[in-house]
Write an enzyme that holds these catalytic residues in place. Structure first.
Site, PDB file in Angstrom:
ATOM      1  CD  GLU A 121      95.921 -24.683  61.626  1.00  0.00           C
ATOM      2  OE1 GLU A 121      97.098 -25.025  61.506  1.00  0.00           O
ATOM      3  OE2 GLU A 121      95.173 -24.412  60.650  1.00  0.00           O
ATOM      4  CG  ASP A 165      89.867 -23.253  53.991  1.00  0.00           C
ATOM      5  OD1 ASP A 165      89.964 -22.062  53.657  1.00  0.00           O
ATOM      6  OD2 ASP A 165      90.335 -23.684  55.065  1.00  0.00           O
ATOM      7  CB  SER A 166      93.963 -22.083  52.022  1.00  0.00           C
ATOM      8  OG  SER A 166      93.538 -21.632  53.289  1.00  0.00           O
ATOM      9  CB  CYS A 210      89.475 -20.086  51.473  1.00  0.00           C
ATOM     10  SG  CYS A 210      91.007 -19.179  51.576  1.00  0.00           S
ATOM     11  CG  HIS A 263      91.418 -21.409  61.528  1.00  0.00           C
ATOM     12  ND1 HIS A 263      91.538 -21.393  60.165  1.00  0.00           N
ATOM     13  CD2 HIS A 263      92.240 -22.410  61.959  1.00  0.00           C
ATOM     14  CE1 HIS A 263      92.389 -22.338  59.785  1.00  0.00           C
ATOM     15  NE2 HIS A 263      92.832 -22.963  60.846  1.00  0.00           N
ATOM     16  CB  CYS A 302      89.469 -15.944  59.719  1.00  0.00           C
ATOM     17  SG  CYS A 302      90.606 -17.355  59.743  1.00  0.00           S
TER      18      CYS A 302
END
Lengths: 267, 267
Positions: free
Chosen positions: A155, A13-14, A76, A189, A187
């Site tokens: 985050e 992933d990035s 990602c 997240h 996504c």
């Protein structure tokens, strides 16, 4: 080339969002070792050009190939859209999966005809889910919405406070009454907001499609088909490599994966 | 080396936040041409290592040097902390300014003894403002707080809605009653929240120090001292270079600078 059953699965992933994929894979396949690569020096990919994302993804896939992986999962969304074919070509016969195809297959299997997609600006701007869904069934109605604040909120650990809920309210309002029957969390997240999203729809019959879970199921099916499931009976290990700043990754990783992990710096 | 008075001023940032500096410079020095470089392919710097930030900053400064600038302003707080001395060495006799020194000088001039600093995780984590302020006056009391959500909020255009206000409320609460007399906005995106921040303190006698304005004043003083002010009487032009994705930069730039600008891609 023959792969060993006890070879690890590579996931990249990035940054750290793909840890939700690593978590889903280790839940679906508890005996598999996982090597995770988070490109923390160059995150985020969503704002970069297609060619740049392709170059980075191929470089990382070769790193994973050198570690002897038997499968690569592009965790990602941005890289799945920009670099899937490039990575497949670069790594020869290593099977490569990506979260967009997995989310698409899961949406098709749901039987719903009106699909919503939420993702970063990059993912939504690329139209990747829409393309992939329409290719699978051109009669689907697809509506997408970029939700750029959700990544920094995740985050910051603000996934169910009043700020998160108001943000979800603004972003998801278009889906509330537009007939959408399934919503793809496009996504990595976003699974962290699943409860807040379900609460927002408040009992409406909307199916939430988590592409982390979807790609984990796809990996299980593919490894089984190739007779490459790790049958050692040992509990699998997760090793993480990051391209920069292991400290911040470590601080946040636990929130994503729910346990301590081994983190190395890839130079 | 002799610089021409009509040479441009170079300004660089990891992305578009530094446009608040470009705006402040063009207001303080309306006759100066400005060349702005936004490293949009590699933003954000805050999560990268010191060495990486130094390498990127030197590379960009050489790009600006090749464009014939008579001054370089580091408009990125992270790069100011990590790369100031490296950039000074790399560009020889071109005067180099940075937002941290400018904010520090402005805070010292305010005469306040109890200084608050807000910035990104990278800037606050580096302790750069604290170091710089204490070096100038070791008796100062400095309290810092990272506000990571403010950058994505600014880029979403949410600078005074209820979400922005609640976020500011959470982040600034420690400064409400801890005796802080001046607050440095230690991130180039933060001037966009100035009104909401003033409203939060609701008439409390807290001086807001905007490092964009501070570095613009510093540039004016330095160019005057070196007899390098552009005295042509012509209105200065702003040219922007970005390392990737000019489209998104263009979409957001207007919000930061308040007018249309010329944007090129630096390859």
């Amino acid at each position: 080339m023959n792969f060993r059953k006890d070879a690890p699965i590579g996931i990249f992933d990035s940054g750290l969002g793909g840890l939700t994929v690593a978590k889903a894979v280790s839940e679906a396949l508890p005996n598999e070792d996982i090597i995770y690569y988070g490109d923390t020096a160059r995150v985020p990919y969503g704002i970069k050009s297609q060619q740049t994302i392709r170059n980075y993804s191929i470089e990382i896939s070769r790193f994973l190939q050198a570690k002897g992986v038997k499968m690569i999962i592009i965790a990602c969304n941005t890289a799945s859209a920009a670099a899937f074919s490039g990575v497949c070509e670069a790594v020869g016969d290593i099977p490569v999966l990506n979260v967009i195809d997995a989310g698409t297959i899961s949406a098709i299997r749901s039987g719903k005809k009106h699909i919503g997609v939420i993702g970063t600006l990059g993912t939504v701007g690329s139209g990747a889910y829409e393309l992939s869904l329409k290719k699978a069934n051109e009669e689907l109605i697809v509506k997408s919405k970029a939700c750029p604040l959700l990544v920094p909120l995740a985050e910051e650990g603000w996934t169910d406070n009043s700020i998160a809920k108001q943000t979800i309210d603004i972003y998801l309002k278009p889906f509330r009454n537009n007939g959408v029957e399934a919503l793809i969390l496009g996504c990595t997240h976003y699974p962290l907001f699943k409860d807040s999203i379900l609460e927002y729809f408040n009992g409406k019959p909307i199916e939430i499609i988590d592409s982390a879970e979807a790609v984990a199921e796809m990996a299980k099916g593919k490894l089984s088909e190739l007779d490459l499931l790790n049958d050692s009976g040992k509990k699998g290990e997760l090793t993480c490599y990051v391209s920069d700043r292991p400290q911040r990754f470590r601080e946040l990783a636990e929130r994503f994966i729910g346990r301590e992990i081994d983190i190395k710096t890839a130079d």
